[in-house]
Enzyme design. Structure first.
Site, PDB file in Angstrom:
ATOM      1  N   LEU A 131     -19.311  23.038 -47.252  1.00  0.00           N
ATOM      2  CA  LEU A 131     -20.495  22.228 -47.701  1.00  0.00           C
ATOM      3  C   LEU A 131     -21.112  22.907 -49.178  1.00  0.00           C
ATOM      4  CD1 LEU A 131     -23.079  20.604 -47.243  1.00  0.00           C
ATOM      5  CD2 LEU A 131     -23.924  22.305 -45.821  1.00  0.00           C
ATOM      6  N   THR A 132     -21.247  24.267 -48.800  1.00  0.00           N
ATOM      7  CA  THR A 132     -21.890  24.990 -49.839  1.00  0.00           C
ATOM      8  C   THR A 132     -21.440  24.859 -51.311  1.00  0.00           C
ATOM      9  OG1 THR A 132     -22.891  26.714 -48.159  1.00  0.00           O
ATOM     10  CG2 THR A 132     -22.928  27.292 -50.591  1.00  0.00           C
ATOM     11  N   ALA A 136     -25.886  24.614 -54.773  1.00  0.00           N
ATOM     12  CA  ALA A 136     -26.208  23.855 -53.515  1.00  0.00           C
ATOM     13  C   ALA A 136     -26.053  24.639 -52.224  1.00  0.00           C
ATOM     14  CB  ALA A 136     -25.403  22.456 -53.281  1.00  0.00           C
ATOM     15  N   SER A 138     -29.082  26.363 -49.873  1.00  0.00           N
ATOM     16  CA  SER A 138     -29.988  26.070 -48.850  1.00  0.00           C
ATOM     17  C   SER A 138     -30.177  24.437 -49.155  1.00  0.00           C
ATOM     18  CB  SER A 138     -31.354  26.756 -49.272  1.00  0.00           C
ATOM     19  OG  SER A 138     -31.216  28.156 -49.096  1.00  0.00           O
ATOM     20  N   GLN A 286     -38.519  62.499 -27.605  1.00  0.00           N
ATOM     21  CA  GLN A 286     -39.292  61.386 -26.970  1.00  0.00           C
ATOM     22  C   GLN A 286     -39.285  60.259 -28.104  1.00  0.00           C
ATOM     23  OE1 GLN A 286     -43.303  62.501 -25.723  1.00  0.00           O
ATOM     24  NE2 GLN A 286     -42.631  63.067 -23.605  1.00  0.00           N
ATOM     25  N   GLN A 343     -30.366  54.853 -38.712  1.00  0.00           N
ATOM     26  CA  GLN A 343     -31.373  56.188 -38.607  1.00  0.00           C
ATOM     27  C   GLN A 343     -31.212  57.017 -37.810  1.00  0.00           C
ATOM     28  OE1 GLN A 343     -33.390  56.263 -41.293  1.00  0.00           O
ATOM     29  NE2 GLN A 343     -34.432  58.000 -40.815  1.00  0.00           N
ATOM     30  N   GLU A 370     -26.672  29.318 -42.595  1.00  0.00           N
ATOM     31  CA  GLU A 370     -26.998  28.254 -41.823  1.00  0.00           C
ATOM     32  C   GLU A 370     -28.473  28.017 -41.757  1.00  0.00           C
ATOM     33  OE1 GLU A 370     -24.892  26.881 -38.365  1.00  0.00           O
ATOM     34  OE2 GLU A 370     -23.197  28.272 -38.638  1.00  0.00           O
ATOM     35  N   GLU A 374     -36.289  31.747 -44.578  1.00  0.00           N
ATOM     36  CA  GLU A 374     -37.663  31.045 -45.235  1.00  0.00           C
ATOM     37  C   GLU A 374     -37.586  29.355 -44.995  1.00  0.00           C
ATOM     38  OE1 GLU A 374     -35.507  33.241 -46.691  1.00  0.00           O
ATOM     39  OE2 GLU A 374     -36.500  34.600 -47.542  1.00  0.00           O
TER      40      GLU A 374
HETATM   41  C1  LIG Z   1     -20.322  35.399 -45.585  1.00  0.00           C
HETATM   42  C2  LIG Z   1     -20.673  34.010 -45.542  1.00  0.00           C
HETATM   43  C3  LIG Z   1     -20.403  33.049 -45.070  1.00  0.00           C
HETATM   44  C4  LIG Z   1     -20.448  31.602 -45.352  1.00  0.00           C
HETATM   45  N1  LIG Z   1     -19.699  30.518 -44.601  1.00  0.00           N
HETATM   46  C5  LIG Z   1     -20.047  29.346 -45.237  1.00  0.00           C
HETATM   47  C6  LIG Z   1     -19.097  28.254 -44.657  1.00  0.00           C
HETATM   48  O1  LIG Z   1     -18.226  28.493 -43.997  1.00  0.00           O
HETATM   49  N2  LIG Z   1     -19.200  27.097 -45.177  1.00  0.00           N
HETATM   50  C7  LIG Z   1     -20.419  26.816 -46.070  1.00  0.00           C
HETATM   51  O2  LIG Z   1     -20.522  25.580 -46.265  1.00  0.00           O
HETATM   52  N3  LIG Z   1     -21.275  27.773 -46.412  1.00  0.00           N
HETATM   53  C8  LIG Z   1     -21.085  28.965 -46.002  1.00  0.00           C
HETATM   54  N4  LIG Z   1     -21.872  29.762 -46.593  1.00  0.00           N
HETATM   55  C9  LIG Z   1     -22.837  29.654 -47.272  1.00  0.00           C
HETATM   56  C10 LIG Z   1     -24.317  29.854 -46.742  1.00  0.00           C
HETATM   57  O3  LIG Z   1     -24.624  28.959 -45.683  1.00  0.00           O
HETATM   58  C11 LIG Z   1     -25.333  29.899 -48.033  1.00  0.00           C
HETATM   59  O4  LIG Z   1     -25.022  31.089 -48.609  1.00  0.00           O
HETATM   60  C12 LIG Z   1     -26.831  29.617 -47.356  1.00  0.00           C
HETATM   61  O5  LIG Z   1     -26.962  28.369 -47.164  1.00  0.00           O
HETATM   62  C13 LIG Z   1     -27.558  29.932 -48.613  1.00  0.00           C
HETATM   63  O6  LIG Z   1     -27.462  29.396 -49.712  1.00  0.00           O
HETATM   64  P1  LIG Z   1     -27.280  30.084 -51.011  1.00  0.00           P
HETATM   65  O7  LIG Z   1     -26.633  31.416 -50.946  1.00  0.00           O
HETATM   66  O8  LIG Z   1     -26.908  29.317 -52.405  1.00  0.00           O
HETATM   67  O9  LIG Z   1     -28.878  30.793 -51.372  1.00  0.00           O
HETATM   68  P2  LIG Z   1     -30.101  30.010 -52.006  1.00  0.00           P
HETATM   69  O10 LIG Z   1     -30.160  28.558 -51.583  1.00  0.00           O
HETATM   70  O11 LIG Z   1     -30.072  30.025 -53.273  1.00  0.00           O
HETATM   71  O12 LIG Z   1     -31.347  30.816 -51.454  1.00  0.00           O
HETATM   72  C14 LIG Z   1     -31.607  32.136 -51.831  1.00  0.00           C
HETATM   73  C15 LIG Z   1     -32.720  32.587 -51.080  1.00  0.00           C
HETATM   74  O13 LIG Z   1     -33.675  31.882 -51.679  1.00  0.00           O
HETATM   75  C16 LIG Z   1     -34.659  31.773 -50.513  1.00  0.00           C
HETATM   76  N5  LIG Z   1     -34.955  30.379 -49.989  1.00  0.00           N
HETATM   77  C17 LIG Z   1     -34.211  29.321 -49.716  1.00  0.00           C
HETATM   78  N6  LIG Z   1     -34.835  28.323 -49.307  1.00  0.00           N
HETATM   79  C18 LIG Z   1     -36.375  28.655 -49.659  1.00  0.00           C
HETATM   80  C19 LIG Z   1     -37.214  27.621 -49.190  1.00  0.00           C
HETATM   81  N7  LIG Z   1     -37.368  26.759 -49.008  1.00  0.00           N
HETATM   82  N8  LIG Z   1     -38.589  28.491 -49.608  1.00  0.00           N
HETATM   83  C20 LIG Z   1     -38.549  29.923 -50.004  1.00  0.00           C
HETATM   84  N9  LIG Z   1     -37.580  30.493 -50.248  1.00  0.00           N
HETATM   85  C21 LIG Z   1     -36.474  30.147 -49.850  1.00  0.00           C
HETATM   86  C22 LIG Z   1     -34.139  32.728 -49.442  1.00  0.00           C
HETATM   87  O14 LIG Z   1     -34.550  33.961 -49.310  1.00  0.00           O
HETATM   88  C23 LIG Z   1     -32.519  32.600 -49.899  1.00  0.00           C
HETATM   89  O15 LIG Z   1     -31.876  33.491 -49.038  1.00  0.00           O
HETATM   90  C24 LIG Z   1     -21.485  31.224 -46.131  1.00  0.00           C
HETATM   91  C25 LIG Z   1     -22.041  32.494 -46.635  1.00  0.00           C
HETATM   92  C26 LIG Z   1     -21.736  33.758 -46.626  1.00  0.00           C
HETATM   93  C27 LIG Z   1     -22.520  34.794 -47.406  1.00  0.00           C
END
Ligand SMILES: Cc1cc2nc3c(=O)[nH]c(=O)nc-3n(C[C@H](O)[C@H](O)[C@H](O)COP(=O)(O)OP(=O)(O)OC[C@H]3O[C@@H](n4cnc5c(N)ncnc54)[C@H](O)[C@@H]3O)c2cc1C
Length: 390
Positions: A131-132, A136, A138, A286, A343, A370, A374
């Protein structure tokens, strides 16, 4: 000798028995492979078939589809016990038996279930969820991968990042836009074999934690698939399919975090009962006892809450809010547990061979994936009706 292993007192007898069975399996089959998997960054492939044979891939899917026929609560016990031993390997198995299997089980045709789901649940074909994209995460609706209709086929183009299992996958569940102009209403989901021309895992990513799972980037260049590779018959239905499964995935974070936290508590209790400073055992202080007790208390709440929400899910209730709550609550509690666990190990907490730093790195992931916490809290506020819809 201190014993931080914990058995919930109100767990049904058959669940307790199942927990013991999974624990024996994880200790015998996963733990001996974990150190090498962490060091090499390679998921032991043979585990997929072993777990599949036991009926634990797609454990809560219908037996008629090749699943385990258990409920969500049982799945939570399964996941907790795997994550207690190794979160990365558990994550690789969960992509396979969780979200990728669920979407085909719920939305796939009989042919798709035969060709993809059953072999995946037997652990013969490895699946990934694509998906990601770079812009794209979040904002999943912003994906740019396209699926263009050409006669009886679709042609896919795009680039996916952060895809767990991509480097070892036999097929990918790919999210693409059939109608880019329609935004979130223009998405669909395709089942794409990795050996199709133009489909390639181009890069394996080095990660801070969960190193025993393999995460890569996928390039799709003119990948031609038959129209029958699409889940569902109608263009534009992908977002709703995905949304219907999100709650299920988020509830698993309760079990994942509890498993990692439980491992941290067990390691820390053992350590502080051995470590001597100022002429006494660290455990005699403690403040140490208070920290350990708080870790145990948080874990009990996390486990109980996870089981409660899993129970609501099993009753087919709307858990859009609760699934986000359990994910946010447990993943945040876990950070406190892991902070204290490191710690209490002092300098040794920072040294690889003590293993506690691995749990800290592994557990850090859970507030991000997932649905970043936030985004989930905003979703909760909306679903709970705390905010007027303008
Ligand atoms: C180890 C790993 C495995 C993964 N496996 C998969 C997979 O198998 N398949 C797949 O499709 N994806 C996968 N992902 C992707 C993962 O789902 C995304 O990293 C996640 O959805 C966040 O997207 P982004 O990294 O682009 O962060 P961004 O969307 O850029 O977000 C960055 C930060 O913005 C903040 N934020 C986000 N939304 C909001 C909001 N509405 N309001 C305020 N702040 C906000 C949060 O702090 C967030 O962490 C994986 C990621 C990792 C690191």
């Amino acid at each position: 000798m201190a014993d931080a292993r914990y058995q919930p007192k109100d767990e049904a007898a058959e669940l307790t028995e199942f927990r013991a069975t999974v624990r024996r399996f994880a200790e015998a089959e996963i733990r001996p492979r974990a150190a090498q998997a962490e060091a090499t960054g390679q998921t032991p492939r043979e585990l997929f078939a072993q777990v599949g044979k036991l009926g634990w891939l797609g454990i809560n899917l219908d037996e008629s589809l090749g699943g385990g026929g258990a409920d969500k609560l049982t799945e939570m016990v399964f996941i907790e016990e795997l994550c207690r031993v190794n979160a990365g390997i558990a994550g690789a198995l969960m992509i396979q038996g969780g979200i990728t299997a669920e979407i085909i089980a719920h939305h796939g045709s009989t042919e798709q279930q035969e060709a993809f789901l059953r072999p995946a649940l037997r652990g013969e074909k490895i699946a990934c969820w694509a998906l990601t994209e770079a812009e794209a995460g979040s904002d999943a609706a912003a994906i740019r991968t396209t699926a263009r209709r050409e006669g009886d086929d679709y042609v896919l183009d795009g680039y996916k990042v952060f895809i767990t299992n991509a480097p070892i996958a036999d097929f990918a569940v790919v999210h693409a836009k059939t109608r880019p102009e329609a935004g979130r209403r223009g998405m669909n989901v395709f089942l794409v074999e990795m050996d199709r021309p133009g489909m390639e895992c181009v890069r394996t990513l080095k990660k801070c934690g969960n190193r025993s799972s393999q995460v890569g980037e996928l390039r799709l260049e003119n990948v031609r698939v038959p129209a029958s590779a699409m889940l569902g018959k109608e263009e534009g239905t992908g977002m709703n399919m995905m949304k219907s499964l999100m709650a299920s995935g988020r509830i698993t974070y309760g079990a994942r975090t509890t498993g990692v936290g439980q491992a941290a508590l067990e390691k820390t209790a053992a350590y502080v009962n051995e470590r001597r400073l100022f002429g006494e055992r660290l455990a005699n202080m403690q403040l140490t006892q208070t920290k350990l007790a708080r870790m145990a208390m948080h874990l009990d709440v996390m486990r109980s809450y996870t089981h409660r929400v899993a129970g609501l899910y099993d009753r087919n209730l709307d858990v859009r809010a609760e699934s986000s709550m359990v994910k946010v609550f447990c993943s945040e509690q876990l950070q406190t547990i892991l902070f204290d666990a490191v710690q209490l190990h002092g300098g040794y907490g920072y040294i690889e061979e003590y293993g506690i730093e691995q749990l800290w790195r592994d557990g850090r992931l859970y507030t991000i994936t997932e649905g970043a916490n936030e985004a989930l809290t905003l979703n909760m506020a909306r679903v709970l009706g705390l905010v007027d819809r303008a």
